[in-house]
Design a protein around this motif. Structure first.
Motif, PDB file in Angstrom:
ATOM      1  N   ASN A   1       0.906  -1.033  -0.095  1.00  0.00           N
ATOM      2  CA  ASN A   1      -0.099   0.014   0.033  1.00  0.00           C
ATOM      3  C   ASN A   1       0.859   1.167   0.044  1.00  0.00           C
ATOM      4  O   ASN A   1       1.958   1.147   0.304  1.00  0.00           O
ATOM      5  CB  ASN A   1      -1.038  -0.005   1.062  1.00  0.00           C
ATOM      6  CG  ASN A   1      -0.437   0.310   2.419  1.00  0.00           C
ATOM      7  OD1 ASN A   1       0.381   1.227   2.639  1.00  0.00           O
ATOM      8  ND2 ASN A   1      -1.001  -0.314   3.578  1.00  0.00           N
TER       9      ASN A   1
ATOM     10  N   ILE B   1      -5.075  -1.487   1.855  1.00  0.00           N
ATOM     11  CA  ILE B   1      -5.551  -2.669   1.048  1.00  0.00           C
ATOM     12  C   ILE B   1      -6.481  -3.556   1.859  1.00  0.00           C
ATOM     13  O   ILE B   1      -6.247  -4.028   3.056  1.00  0.00           O
ATOM     14  CB  ILE B   1      -4.491  -3.731   0.475  1.00  0.00           C
ATOM     15  CG1 ILE B   1      -3.470  -2.819  -0.219  1.00  0.00           C
ATOM     16  CG2 ILE B   1      -5.097  -4.825   0.031  1.00  0.00           C
ATOM     17  CD1 ILE B   1      -2.282  -3.600  -0.593  1.00  0.00           C
TER      18      ILE B   1
ATOM     19  N   CYS C   1       1.985  -7.193   3.223  1.00  0.00           N
ATOM     20  CA  CYS C   1       0.650  -7.249   3.287  1.00  0.00           C
ATOM     21  C   CYS C   1      -0.234  -8.480   3.475  1.00  0.00           C
ATOM     22  O   CYS C   1       0.509  -9.634   2.767  1.00  0.00           O
ATOM     23  CB  CYS C   1       0.192  -6.516   1.983  1.00  0.00           C
ATOM     24  SG  CYS C   1      -1.622  -6.567   2.078  1.00  0.00           S
ATOM     25  N   PHE C   2      -1.125  -8.692   4.440  1.00  0.00           N
ATOM     26  CA  PHE C   2      -1.622 -10.062   4.594  1.00  0.00           C
ATOM     27  C   PHE C   2      -2.297 -10.829   3.616  1.00  0.00           C
ATOM     28  O   PHE C   2      -2.384 -12.056   3.622  1.00  0.00           O
ATOM     29  CB  PHE C   2      -2.804  -9.885   5.996  1.00  0.00           C
ATOM     30  CG  PHE C   2      -2.529 -11.261   6.650  1.00  0.00           C
ATOM     31  CD1 PHE C   2      -3.909 -11.903   6.413  1.00  0.00           C
ATOM     32  CD2 PHE C   2      -1.445 -11.824   7.418  1.00  0.00           C
ATOM     33  CE1 PHE C   2      -3.906 -13.184   6.953  1.00  0.00           C
ATOM     34  CE2 PHE C   2      -1.722 -12.990   8.015  1.00  0.00           C
ATOM     35  CZ  PHE C   2      -2.930 -13.620   7.936  1.00  0.00           C
TER      36      PHE C   2
ATOM     37  N   THR D   1      -7.705 -10.424  11.911  1.00  0.00           N
ATOM     38  CA  THR D   1      -7.619  -9.247  10.833  1.00  0.00           C
ATOM     39  C   THR D   1      -8.379  -8.083  10.820  1.00  0.00           C
ATOM     40  O   THR D   1      -9.062  -7.870  11.859  1.00  0.00           O
ATOM     41  CB  THR D   1      -7.740 -10.057   9.259  1.00  0.00           C
ATOM     42  OG1 THR D   1      -7.099  -8.974   8.429  1.00  0.00           O
ATOM     43  CG2 THR D   1      -9.000 -10.282   8.946  1.00  0.00           C
ATOM     44  N   THR D   2      -8.128  -7.096   9.958  1.00  0.00           N
ATOM     45  CA  THR D   2      -8.886  -6.055   9.904  1.00  0.00           C
ATOM     46  C   THR D   2     -10.607  -6.211   9.680  1.00  0.00           C
ATOM     47  O   THR D   2     -11.044  -6.342  10.483  1.00  0.00           O
ATOM     48  CB  THR D   2      -8.223  -4.815   8.984  1.00  0.00           C
ATOM     49  OG1 THR D   2      -8.295  -5.597   7.763  1.00  0.00           O
ATOM     50  CG2 THR D   2      -6.769  -4.778   9.276  1.00  0.00           C
TER      51      THR D   2
ATOM     52  N   GLY E   1      -3.511 -10.432  11.001  1.00  0.00           N
ATOM     53  CA  GLY E   1      -3.705 -10.387   9.992  1.00  0.00           C
ATOM     54  C   GLY E   1      -3.570  -8.969   8.978  1.00  0.00           C
ATOM     55  O   GLY E   1      -4.374  -8.888   8.370  1.00  0.00           O
TER      56      GLY E   1
ATOM     57  N   ALA F   1      -0.186  -6.228   8.057  1.00  0.00           N
ATOM     58  CA  ALA F   1       1.030  -5.547   8.349  1.00  0.00           C
ATOM     59  C   ALA F   1       1.063  -4.463   9.606  1.00  0.00           C
ATOM     60  O   ALA F   1       1.827  -4.340  10.367  1.00  0.00           O
ATOM     61  CB  ALA F   1       1.798  -5.116   7.113  1.00  0.00           C
TER      62      ALA F   1
HETATM   63  N1  LIG Z   1      -5.825  -7.921   5.670  1.00  0.00           N
HETATM   64  C1  LIG Z   1      -5.441  -6.662   5.564  1.00  0.00           C
HETATM   65  O1  LIG Z   1      -5.867  -5.611   6.032  1.00  0.00           O
HETATM   66  N2  LIG Z   1      -4.208  -6.596   5.062  1.00  0.00           N
HETATM   67  C2  LIG Z   1      -3.625  -5.550   4.722  1.00  0.00           C
HETATM   68  N3  LIG Z   1      -4.022  -4.341   4.168  1.00  0.00           N
HETATM   69  C3  LIG Z   1      -3.000  -3.489   4.292  1.00  0.00           C
HETATM   70  O2  LIG Z   1      -3.097  -2.356   3.624  1.00  0.00           O
HETATM   71  N4  LIG Z   1      -1.893  -3.799   4.689  1.00  0.00           N
HETATM   72  C4  LIG Z   1      -2.227  -5.125   5.056  1.00  0.00           C
HETATM   73  O3  LIG Z   1      -1.407  -5.898   5.664  1.00  0.00           O
END
Ligand SMILES: NC(=O)NC1=NC(=O)NC1=O
Length: 242
Positions: free
Chosen positions: A9, A44, A76-77, A115-116, A178, A180
């Motif tokens: 990103n 991302i 990036c995951f 993760t996010t 999940g 970075a």
């Molecule tokens: N699952 C995620 O949020 N992955 C990610 N998006 C990003 O921009 N960096 C990550 O690691």
């Protein structure tokens, strides 16, 4: 050796987090160089973001090859562009999802991914299956914090709660972070959650370092051989391979 930690990103603040975490575990004599995608999304969080991050990622791989870089981390995951990057690079290219899952699989019967956004869970599940880690992945969860809000000081307590809930729900033995952008929370979360918490940036950095230390490079034959010479048009004309 030189390891380039590429943030797919375009947010330099996230590159700085990844670079610092990688540098903290690198061996003496290993140079860690962060690189921020100059042509990509600021974060991302979807297939669209991931697809649009890949050309800029590949441009960073090509730059690293011209500069003699020994190996790469894709920070990036979603491990975006991993296969294409491996076709371009002479050295190892390791994604943070594959490295974190493999590390976690050594630490207990199974791990949970936190993760996010929940919309990225499907991609993480696909990667677990691709890497043969689905038998160790007991569950995938989201803290529902957007990537660029991970730097908010309040984020860490929300993520810690999500990690505790994941361990309880899945009866898992470890947590895979999940994103970075969570890399700098690893120590805090380990203390808070009470199980091993694995950050893929450090896991991938040490995987690259191990492979290069063993004198191992990407196989130059077959699927990951350098792509055939080809022209690319429009805004991709700079990617033409001679
Ligand atoms: N699952 C995620 O949020 N992955 C990610 N998006 C990003 O921009 N960096 C990550 O690691």
């Amino acid at each position: 050796m030189r390891i380039r930690v590429i943030n797919p990103n375009a947010s330099a603040s996230m590159t700085a987090i990844a670079e610092e975490c990688a540098r903290a575990v690198a061996a003496p004599g290993t140079i860690i160089e962060g690189a921020t995608n100059t042509m990509g999304p600021l974060s991302i969080e979807s297939h669209y973001d991931e697809a649009l991050s890949v050309p800029g990622l590949l441009a960073e791989i090509a730059r690293g090859e011209a500069e003699g870089v020994d190996g790469y981390v894709i920070a990036c995951f979603g491990d975006p562009g991993l296969d294409a990057a491996r076709e371009l690079a002479r050295g190892p290219v390791i994604g943070i999802a594959e490295a974190a899952m493999q590390a976690a699989s050594h630490l207990g019967r199974g791990f949970s991914v936190v993760t996010t956004l929940s919309r990225t869970i499907g991609r993480a599940a696909e990667l677990a299956e691709r890497y043969g880690m689905d038998r160790f992945c007991f569950g995938l969860h989201a803290c529902e914090i957007p990537v660029l809000e991970l730097e908010d000081p309040k984020a860490r307590t929300v993520i810690a709660d999500a990690c505790r809930e994941a361990v309880h729900a899945d009866n898992s033995d470890a947590i895979v972070l999940g994103c970075a952008g969570m890399a700098d929370l690893c120590e805090y979360l380990t203390r808070e959650v009470g199980v091993p918490v694995i950050d893929g940036v450090t896991a991938a950095t040490l995987t690259v370092q191990s492979l290069v230390t063993m004198g191992l490079r990407k196989s130059g034959r077959g699927e990951y051989a350098r792509p055939l010479p080809k022209q690319y048009t429009g805004i991709l004309s700079g990617f033409t391979l001679d």
